[in-house]
Design a protein around this motif. Sequence first.
Motif, PDB file in Angstrom:
ATOM      1  N   VAL A 203       0.847  -1.200   0.000  1.00 22.73           N
ATOM      2  CA  VAL A 203       0.000   0.000   0.000  1.00 22.73           C
ATOM      3  C   VAL A 203       0.877   1.244   0.000  1.00 22.73           C
ATOM      4  O   VAL A 203       1.781   1.368   0.832  1.00 22.73           O
ATOM      5  CB  VAL A 203      -0.936   0.018   1.226  1.00 22.73           C
ATOM      6  N   VAL A 204       0.614   2.141  -0.942  1.00 20.32           N
ATOM      7  CA  VAL A 204       1.290   3.443  -0.957  1.00 20.32           C
ATOM      8  C   VAL A 204       0.250   4.486  -0.568  1.00 20.32           C
ATOM      9  O   VAL A 204      -0.813   4.585  -1.160  1.00 20.32           O
ATOM     10  CB  VAL A 204       1.893   3.740  -2.344  1.00 20.32           C
ATOM     11  N   SER A 205       0.571   5.262   0.480  1.00 21.90           N
ATOM     12  CA  SER A 205      -0.432   6.146   1.087  1.00 21.90           C
ATOM     13  C   SER A 205       0.051   7.589   1.109  1.00 21.90           C
ATOM     14  O   SER A 205       1.060   7.902   1.732  1.00 21.90           O
ATOM     15  CB  SER A 205      -0.746   5.670   2.514  1.00 21.90           C
ATOM     16  N   GLY A 206      -0.678   8.456   0.423  1.00 24.64           N
ATOM     17  CA  GLY A 206      -0.333   9.879   0.426  1.00 24.64           C
ATOM     18  C   GLY A 206      -1.120  10.630  -0.628  1.00 24.64           C
ATOM     19  O   GLY A 206      -1.220  10.197  -1.776  1.00 24.64           O
ATOM     20  N   GLY A 207      -1.709  11.753  -0.239  1.00 22.81           N
ATOM     21  CA  GLY A 207      -2.508  12.546  -1.162  1.00 22.81           C
ATOM     22  C   GLY A 207      -1.675  13.543  -1.945  1.00 22.81           C
ATOM     23  O   GLY A 207      -0.440  13.484  -1.962  1.00 22.81           O
ATOM     24  N   LYS A 208      -2.357  14.475  -2.601  1.00 22.74           N
ATOM     25  CA  LYS A 208      -1.710  15.479  -3.453  1.00 22.74           C
ATOM     26  C   LYS A 208      -1.674  16.818  -2.727  1.00 22.74           C
ATOM     27  O   LYS A 208      -2.709  17.372  -2.376  1.00 22.74           O
ATOM     28  CB  LYS A 208      -2.476  15.620  -4.774  1.00 22.74           C
ATOM     29  N   GLY A 209      -0.479  17.334  -2.492  1.00 24.50           N
ATOM     30  CA  GLY A 209      -0.325  18.632  -1.859  1.00 24.50           C
ATOM     31  C   GLY A 209      -0.549  19.764  -2.843  1.00 24.50           C
ATOM     32  O   GLY A 209      -0.582  19.560  -4.069  1.00 24.50           O
ATOM     33  N   ALA A 210      -0.678  20.972  -2.303  1.00 23.49           N
ATOM     34  CA  ALA A 210      -0.948  22.135  -3.156  1.00 23.49           C
ATOM     35  C   ALA A 210       0.189  22.402  -4.131  1.00 23.49           C
ATOM     36  O   ALA A 210      -0.030  22.928  -5.227  1.00 23.49           O
ATOM     37  CB  ALA A 210      -1.202  23.357  -2.287  1.00 23.49           C
ATOM     38  N   ASP A 211       1.425  22.052  -3.764  1.00 25.19           N
ATOM     39  CA  ASP A 211       2.580  22.314  -4.615  1.00 25.19           C
ATOM     40  C   ASP A 211       3.056  21.069  -5.348  1.00 25.19           C
ATOM     41  O   ASP A 211       4.173  21.041  -5.876  1.00 25.19           O
ATOM     42  CB  ASP A 211       3.721  22.885  -3.777  1.00 25.19           C
ATOM     43  N   GLU A 212       2.223  20.040  -5.409  1.00 23.09           N
ATOM     44  CA  GLU A 212       2.606  18.781  -6.053  1.00 23.09           C
ATOM     45  C   GLU A 212       1.801  18.560  -7.332  1.00 23.09           C
ATOM     46  O   GLU A 212       0.606  18.863  -7.385  1.00 23.09           O
ATOM     47  CB  GLU A 212       2.419  17.606  -5.084  1.00 23.09           C
ATOM     48  N   HIS A 213       2.433  17.979  -8.350  1.00 22.56           N
ATOM     49  CA  HIS A 213       1.777  17.775  -9.642  1.00 22.56           C
ATOM     50  C   HIS A 213       0.872  16.550  -9.631  1.00 22.56           C
ATOM     51  O   HIS A 213      -0.140  16.516 -10.347  1.00 22.56           O
ATOM     52  CB  HIS A 213       2.824  17.629 -10.745  1.00 22.56           C
ATOM     53  N   ILE A 214       1.244  15.547  -8.862  1.00 21.35           N
ATOM     54  CA  ILE A 214       0.450  14.320  -8.759  1.00 21.35           C
ATOM     55  C   ILE A 214       0.385  13.925  -7.290  1.00 21.35           C
ATOM     56  O   ILE A 214       1.058  14.515  -6.439  1.00 21.35           O
ATOM     57  CB  ILE A 214       1.071  13.170  -9.590  1.00 21.35           C
ATOM     58  N   SER A 215      -0.433  12.933  -6.986  1.00 22.35           N
ATOM     59  CA  SER A 215      -0.520  12.475  -5.599  1.00 22.35           C
ATOM     60  C   SER A 215       0.758  11.744  -5.212  1.00 22.35           C
ATOM     61  O   SER A 215       1.457  11.169  -6.074  1.00 22.35           O
ATOM     62  CB  SER A 215      -1.722  11.553  -5.404  1.00 22.35           C
ATOM     63  N   GLU A 216       1.069  11.772  -3.925  1.00 20.88           N
ATOM     64  CA  GLU A 216       2.228  11.034  -3.434  1.00 20.88           C
ATOM     65  C   GLU A 216       2.074   9.546  -3.739  1.00 20.88           C
ATOM     66  O   GLU A 216       3.054   8.877  -4.104  1.00 20.88           O
ATOM     67  CB  GLU A 216       2.380  11.260  -1.933  1.00 20.88           C
ATOM     68  N   ALA A 217       0.858   9.032  -3.597  1.00 23.05           N
ATOM     69  CA  ALA A 217       0.629   7.611  -3.844  1.00 23.05           C
ATOM     70  C   ALA A 217       0.990   7.230  -5.276  1.00 23.05           C
ATOM     71  O   ALA A 217       1.599   6.176  -5.518  1.00 23.05           O
ATOM     72  CB  ALA A 217      -0.830   7.262  -3.550  1.00 23.05           C
ATOM     73  N   GLU A 218       0.621   8.068  -6.240  1.00 15.90           N
ATOM     74  CA  GLU A 218       0.927   7.751  -7.637  1.00 15.90           C
ATOM     75  C   GLU A 218       2.428   7.712  -7.872  1.00 15.90           C
ATOM     76  O   GLU A 218       2.956   6.793  -8.515  1.00 15.90           O
ATOM     77  CB  GLU A 218       0.270   8.776  -8.560  1.00 15.90           C
ATOM     78  N   ALA A 219       3.142   8.714  -7.369  1.00 12.84           N
ATOM     79  CA  ALA A 219       4.599   8.735  -7.529  1.00 12.84           C
ATOM     80  C   ALA A 219       5.243   7.555  -6.807  1.00 12.84           C
ATOM     81  O   ALA A 219       6.197   6.935  -7.325  1.00 12.84           O
ATOM     82  CB  ALA A 219       5.157  10.055  -7.004  1.00 12.84           C
ATOM     83  N   ASP A 232       0.053  -5.358  -9.857  1.00 17.60           N
ATOM     84  CA  ASP A 232      -1.250  -5.857  -9.400  1.00 17.60           C
ATOM     85  C   ASP A 232      -1.293  -6.096  -7.895  1.00 17.60           C
ATOM     86  O   ASP A 232      -2.348  -6.430  -7.355  1.00 17.60           O
ATOM     87  CB  ASP A 232      -1.625  -7.147 -10.149  1.00 17.60           C
ATOM     88  N   ARG A 233      -0.149  -5.899  -7.209  1.00 21.37           N
ATOM     89  CA  ARG A 233      -0.127  -6.035  -5.741  1.00 21.37           C
ATOM     90  C   ARG A 233      -0.014  -4.674  -5.067  1.00 21.37           C
ATOM     91  O   ARG A 233       0.103  -4.598  -3.842  1.00 21.37           O
ATOM     92  CB  ARG A 233       1.046  -6.917  -5.292  1.00 21.37           C
ATOM     93  N   ILE A 234      -0.042  -3.597  -5.856  1.00 13.58           N
ATOM     94  CA  ILE A 234       0.061  -2.250  -5.301  1.00 13.58           C
ATOM     95  C   ILE A 234      -1.334  -1.668  -5.109  1.00 13.58           C
ATOM     96  O   ILE A 234      -2.161  -1.691  -6.028  1.00 13.58           O
ATOM     97  CB  ILE A 234       0.894  -1.321  -6.210  1.00 13.58           C
ATOM     98  N   VAL A 235      -1.594  -1.152  -3.910  1.00 15.03           N
ATOM     99  CA  VAL A 235      -2.872  -0.496  -3.591  1.00 15.03           C
ATOM    100  C   VAL A 235      -2.587   0.986  -3.367  1.00 15.03           C
ATOM    101  O   VAL A 235      -1.689   1.338  -2.593  1.00 15.03           O
ATOM    102  CB  VAL A 235      -3.525  -1.116  -2.338  1.00 15.03           C
ATOM    103  N   TYR A 236      -3.363   1.848  -4.038  1.00 16.19           N
ATOM    104  CA  TYR A 236      -3.128   3.294  -3.980  1.00 16.19           C
ATOM    105  C   TYR A 236      -4.148   3.961  -3.054  1.00 16.19           C
ATOM    106  O   TYR A 236      -5.352   3.906  -3.315  1.00 16.19           O
ATOM    107  CB  TYR A 236      -3.247   3.911  -5.377  1.00 16.19           C
ATOM    108  N   GLU A 237      -3.657   4.577  -1.984  1.00 17.82           N
ATOM    109  CA  GLU A 237      -4.498   5.416  -1.119  1.00 17.82           C
ATOM    110  C   GLU A 237      -4.027   6.844  -1.352  1.00 17.82           C
ATOM    111  O   GLU A 237      -2.982   7.246  -0.858  1.00 17.82           O
ATOM    112  CB  GLU A 237      -4.335   4.993   0.341  1.00 17.82           C
ATOM    113  N   ALA A 238      -4.801   7.626  -2.110  1.00 15.30           N
ATOM    114  CA  ALA A 238      -4.331   8.912  -2.623  1.00 15.30           C
ATOM    115  C   ALA A 238      -5.100  10.107  -2.086  1.00 15.30           C
ATOM    116  O   ALA A 238      -5.164  11.150  -2.747  1.00 15.30           O
ATOM    117  CB  ALA A 238      -4.380   8.901  -4.155  1.00 15.30           C
TER     118      ALA A 238
END
Length: 343
Positions: A203-219, A232-238
């Motif tokens: 699980v990668v957990s992190g949203g998108k900050g005001a100064d970020e181009h994409i969510s932390e989870a996506e990166a 297929d084993r990665i879960v995105y909490e964005a």
Amino acid sequence: MGIVTAIICVTTVVRIARDPRRPAHALWLVTSLLSAWLFVMALAAAFNPNGAIDLIFGVAMPLLVPLALVGAALGLFANTAVVVRREGLRLATLVPAAIGGAIIVTLLVSGLWIDYLTSSFLLTAALPLVILPGALMIIELTGFAIYSAVYAWLPRRDDAEIVTVLGCGLNGDRVTPLLASRLDRGIEAFERAHREGCAPWFVVSGGKGADEHISEAEAMGRYAATKGVPPDRIVYEAESTTTEENLRLTSALLRERSIEWTRMLVVTSNFHALRAGSLARRYGIAGATLGAPTALYYLPAAFLREFAAVVMHYRKANLLMWIGLSGAWLMIWCLITLVVVKG
């Protein structure tokens, strides 16, 4: 004294063994160390009242405390200069200097109180009310630092069906060195679980900050995939923006996807591990917390921010403690004053 010390130390060990993820263990650890020191003093006074041991533990060690505190404050000022030069001038990078300033102020006011101890009734009674918050902060910081080090070395089960890596900001659309360190540690745990025959989710957990181009989870997911984690084993909490949301929203997302699990390995930075573990415990998440290495120059500032966050979380308890100690001091001072007046 020996019996009291043994009871306190055993209680501390039992509490830590039951669940090491409680920051309150820090105060128990400090109490155990203080009790052990008083016990050694009592033994020295009983068996060798005029010997070197009594001199060392009864005089030398207390004198070293203010010297150590001054040294720590100066070190925090120096670290602030380094962090500001490398990370820029922000409120977060000034935390070490603020803590160092609070230590110096506490020591100066304490010295002023000792100086006016017999010459000013008002200052003698009032100054401890100013000293107490700083003294509490120093004691809590000492305990938090010691227990954080102990927590990092405690043996723990790292088997889990879920490996969750907490986000901590991006550089544009790329992970920062701090976040890469967390991801690398999480990937190590994920691969180790696979070698042992398990099939955990990553699980990668992190949203998108005001100064970020994409969510932390996506990166983070992109980084993990390039390092060999099956997509297929990665879960995105964005959606999360705080550690509390990291853990709460991750648990909710796993329920929504009907992913069954009993234990979660939460991966973060070493300075953040104790507080993250405490929050996981609060949300009923069974498992362990794994800390990743942090650059040495950045560690004091980051650690002190964690300490400040813990103090703020327990602000009601700290306020009640200060009120209780202040009330106890005023009662003691009134009794001393009455005795002196009657005498």
